[in-house]
Design an enzyme around this catalytic site. Structure first.
Site, PDB file in Angstrom:
ATOM      1  N   LYS A  85       0.808  -1.220   0.000  1.00  5.34           N
ATOM      2  CA  LYS A  85       0.000   0.000   0.000  1.00  5.34           C
ATOM      3  C   LYS A  85       0.843   1.273   0.000  1.00  5.34           C
ATOM      4  O   LYS A  85       0.447   2.294  -0.548  1.00  5.34           O
ATOM      5  CB  LYS A  85      -0.940   0.006   1.216  1.00  5.34           C
ATOM      6  CG  LYS A  85      -1.975  -1.114   1.207  1.00  5.34           C
ATOM      7  CD  LYS A  85      -3.013  -0.922   0.125  1.00  5.34           C
ATOM      8  CE  LYS A  85      -4.134  -1.939   0.220  1.00  5.34           C
ATOM      9  NZ  LYS A  85      -5.066  -1.844  -0.934  1.00  5.34           N
ATOM     10  N   GLU A 107     -10.091   5.384   2.674  1.00  4.21           N
ATOM     11  CA  GLU A 107     -10.888   4.296   3.224  1.00  4.21           C
ATOM     12  C   GLU A 107      -9.928   3.182   3.599  1.00  4.21           C
ATOM     13  O   GLU A 107      -8.818   3.112   3.060  1.00  4.21           O
ATOM     14  CB  GLU A 107     -11.890   3.787   2.191  1.00  4.21           C
ATOM     15  CG  GLU A 107     -11.354   2.738   1.199  1.00  4.21           C
ATOM     16  CD  GLU A 107     -10.291   3.259   0.239  1.00  4.21           C
ATOM     17  OE1 GLU A 107     -10.169   4.493   0.109  1.00  4.21           O
ATOM     18  OE2 GLU A 107      -9.573   2.432  -0.368  1.00  4.21           O
ATOM     19  N   SER A 374       1.941  -9.569  -0.788  1.00  2.00           N
ATOM     20  CA  SER A 374       1.571  -8.147  -0.725  1.00  2.00           C
ATOM     21  C   SER A 374       1.721  -7.529   0.655  1.00  2.00           C
ATOM     22  O   SER A 374       1.881  -6.328   0.778  1.00  2.00           O
ATOM     23  CB  SER A 374       0.141  -7.961  -1.234  1.00  2.00           C
ATOM     24  OG  SER A 374      -0.742  -8.778  -0.504  1.00  2.00           O
TER      25      SER A 374
END
Lengths: 394, 257
Positions: A85, A107, A374
């Protein structure tokens, strides 16, 4: 790209109030992404702050144990804040700052994107507010506190299903009221154009690095790239620079939850229908009259009833394939990777690991698989213990 | 030709919104007729949606109530059918685009045309995406109502030039809901729009008191009220008809004073 379309998917289905801001965002993005100074600044942040390039790690014990294709892990879990992210938020928050904004909103589902945004906002001195479904604030309480430590304000969203999609709704509602000073730092390759493009471009660093790393280590590209797909940002990042390499299979793993024959899953490509929601035309889990369906996954980060439009397009054209992975398979992979390689993966990423475990034994020893790891799994330890019926106390 | 123009023939128009199926299908029919009787010139019927992104809490809650007992798009058409047996008052749907897309554009607009739905307002279908429905809507004599926001600026030209029915002028930034004060320079926005089109201009978002209706009535052709009406229905449940009539007639009067 023709006005944010990927085949019939994509588009800008959003309030008139936001349209000028989206057009402005696109113009500013196109300006800065071609500005060598901006690119240099972002690359420095990625290198010096986020810790890029991320490692391409050969999982030797896993490979030997499964007996088939060589498995490589692209270690996005080693980035600062523990997930892919950060790649996107450093780009978007830096862009917001250049655009003269003083506040960012985001969000978050599992909390990874919220933490990453709060981190980038702290670093770049921006006000930050994060919207998180009430259900998720409970299952990821530690991440709520983490965001607060970083100086962000966390809104517990109590509307609808109280999960990720409702957090997106409230983030858009906030943005409509404060377009003048705020940028919405969206966390995945979703939403109205230009967001799916911007997020993909900032995440494409994953496949850009991986491609070079494979050529350096092995002298050739992998046979398959596997990544988990919720909204689809790590998968889009992991796929993007391999799209033209037709011999590289691209495989996305959706949240199969308790099974795709039950209502308890979040597999939008496997079980969803085409629709228009959250600013985009794409595939969504929905009921008989186009009401967006409540979805379920053991993973808060994949618990989203839709998928980014470019994935729907890659699916339709046959360039990528998408498979559902159940909770049980993902939890098994979570435990397997922990024991086999000493790496605790995020439960989201464990969906991709699970599929590698399925196909590696059927492949040739000369074949290679890249799994996009990830994120790291520290945040999931409590919920996996619960899943296994282990009582960790309060 | 839709009946929307009729709504603006009786002084300043009062446009009322309610969510279909809140509290029940039958009550929605009754409340539409009550509002019409009290002077409502055009009624917006909200098709309930799971994720009403442009709505504030009051209308969000109405959507939840309507969906709790599974109000469907077909139920909403039944409401229109029942209303049309009693009155010709102009009716428009307020709907997010997904329920329409899912129902099928052809089937949806054909039904609108047959039952006498005069227009559609879709908060998530901006100018750039209007081709989704503009042709099919026109074929069935359904006006696609355009929204213009305080942020629209130079977009006003192309939106207004293309508009049909009336123009929905969004009074302020943010989602729907009652506001104590509207700070936007509405006058200059309305002037900019009038430079482009002769269509009636109705202002909505945030309006709830007779004073506000009066102020808007001075500068626009119509006043749109949603959340305040939905709030009355929320408070009075199945016995809201009298309260609605009182409210609508006071607002209609204030807009024309």
């Amino acid at each position: 790209m023709n006005n944010g379309r990927y085949g019939e998917y994509g588009g800008q289905y959003i309030s008139e109030t936001l349209m000028n801001e989206l057009l402005y965002l696109e113009e500013q993005y196109n300006h800065y992404i071609n500005d060598p100074e901006f690119v240099e600044e972002l690359n420095t942040l990625l290198k010096e702050y986020a810790g890029r390039p991320s490692l391409l790690y050969y999982a030797e014990r896993m490979t030997e144990d499964l007996g088939g294709a060589k498995i490589y892990l692209k270690r996005e879990d080693l980035n600062h804040t523990g997930a892919h992210k950060i790649n996107n938020v450093l780009g978007q928050v830096l862009l917001a700052k250049k655009m003269g904004k003083t506040r960012v909103i985001a969000e978050t589902g599992a909390g990874q994107h919220g933490v990453a945004t709060a981190t980038a906002a702290a670093l770049l001195d921006m006000e930050c507010e994060v919207f998180m479904g009430e259900v998720d604030t409970k299952r990821q309480a530690l991440n709520v506190y983490r965001m607060e430590l970083l100086g962000a304000k966390v809104h517990s969203v109590k509307s609808g299903t109280k999960t990720l999609k409702d957090a997106v709704n409230d983030a858009f509602r906030d943005w409509i009221a404060r377009v003048h000073d705020t940028n919405y730092v969206i966390g995945s390759t979703m939403g109205p154009h230009p967001f799916p493009m911007i997020v993909r471009d900032f995440q494409a660093v994953i496949s850009a690095e991986a491609r070079e790393q494979f050529i350096e280590k092995e002298g050739r590209l992998p046979n398959a790239v596997i990544a988990c797909v919720g909204g689809g940002s790590n998968a889009m990042g992991a796929f993007y620079n391999f799209i033209d390499d037709e011999d590289v299979k691209l495989i996305g793993c959706e949240a199969g939850g308790k099974g795709i024959d039950t209502p308890f899953n979040a597999a939008a490509l496997t079980k969803g229908k085409i629709g228009i929601f959250h600013g985009m035309k794409s595939m969504f889990n929905q009921g008989e009259y186009g009401q967006i369906a409540p979805v379920y996954s053991v993973s808060a980060g994949l618990d989203y009833p839709g998928v980014g439009p470019e994935h729907a397009y890659l699916r339709d054209t046959g360039r990528a394939e998408y498979v559902p992975i159940t909770d049980e398979e993902a939890v098994n992979a979570f435990e397997y990777l922990s024991r086999m390689e000493g790496i605790i993966p995020a439960i989201e990423s464990a969906h991709a690991v699970a599929y590698a475990m399925k196909i590696a034994p059927q492949m040739d020893e000369n074949d290679m698989i890249m799994v996009c790891l990830s994120g790291r799994g520290d945040k999931d330890v409590r919920s996996i213990a619960e899943y296994r019926g282990v009582d960790l106390g309060e | 030709m839709s009946k929307i123009a009729n709504a603006f023939e009786n002084g300043k128009a009062f446009i009322g919104f309610l969510t279909a199926g809140d509290p029940t299908i039958e009550k929605t029919v009754e409340y539409i007729l009550a509002m019409e009787e009290a002077g409502c010139d055009l009624i917006e019927i909200g098709i309930p949606f799971s994720d009403p992104m442009a709505e504030g809490v009051v209308i969000q809650d109405a959507n939840v109530r309507a969906l709790k007992h599974n109000t469907t798009t077909d139920d909403v058409f039944d409401i229109v059918k029942a209303v049309r047996e009693k009155t010709d008052v102009p009716l428009v749907f307020l709907t997010y685009i997904n329920p329409v897309f899912f129902y099928g554009y052809e089937k949806f607009f054909k039904k609108c045309g047959e039952l006498g739905v005069d227009g559609i307002i879709s908060p998530d279908l901006p100018y750039e995406e209007k081709d989704e429905i503009s042709e099919i809507a026109r074929k069935n004599d359904v006006d696609v109502i355009s929204l213009i926001a305080p942020t629209s600026k130079e977009r006003i030209q192309k939106i207004a030039a293309d508009a049909t029915g009336f123009i929905y002028v969004v009074s302020s930034l943010g989602v729907t809901g009652m506001r104590s004060e509207i700070k936007t320079d509405l006058n200059s926005i309305l002037e900019d729009i009038r430079d482009v089109t002769d269509l009636p201009l109705a202002v909505g978002f945030g309006i709830n008191t007779p004073k506000q209706a009066h102020d808007i009535g001075k500068i626009a052709d119509g006043v749109i009220v949603g959340s305040a009406i939905v709030k009355i229905i929320e408070e009075h449940g199945e016995n809201a008809a009298d309260a609605l009539k009182d409210y609508v007639s006071s607002m209609k009067k204030a807009a024309n004073e």
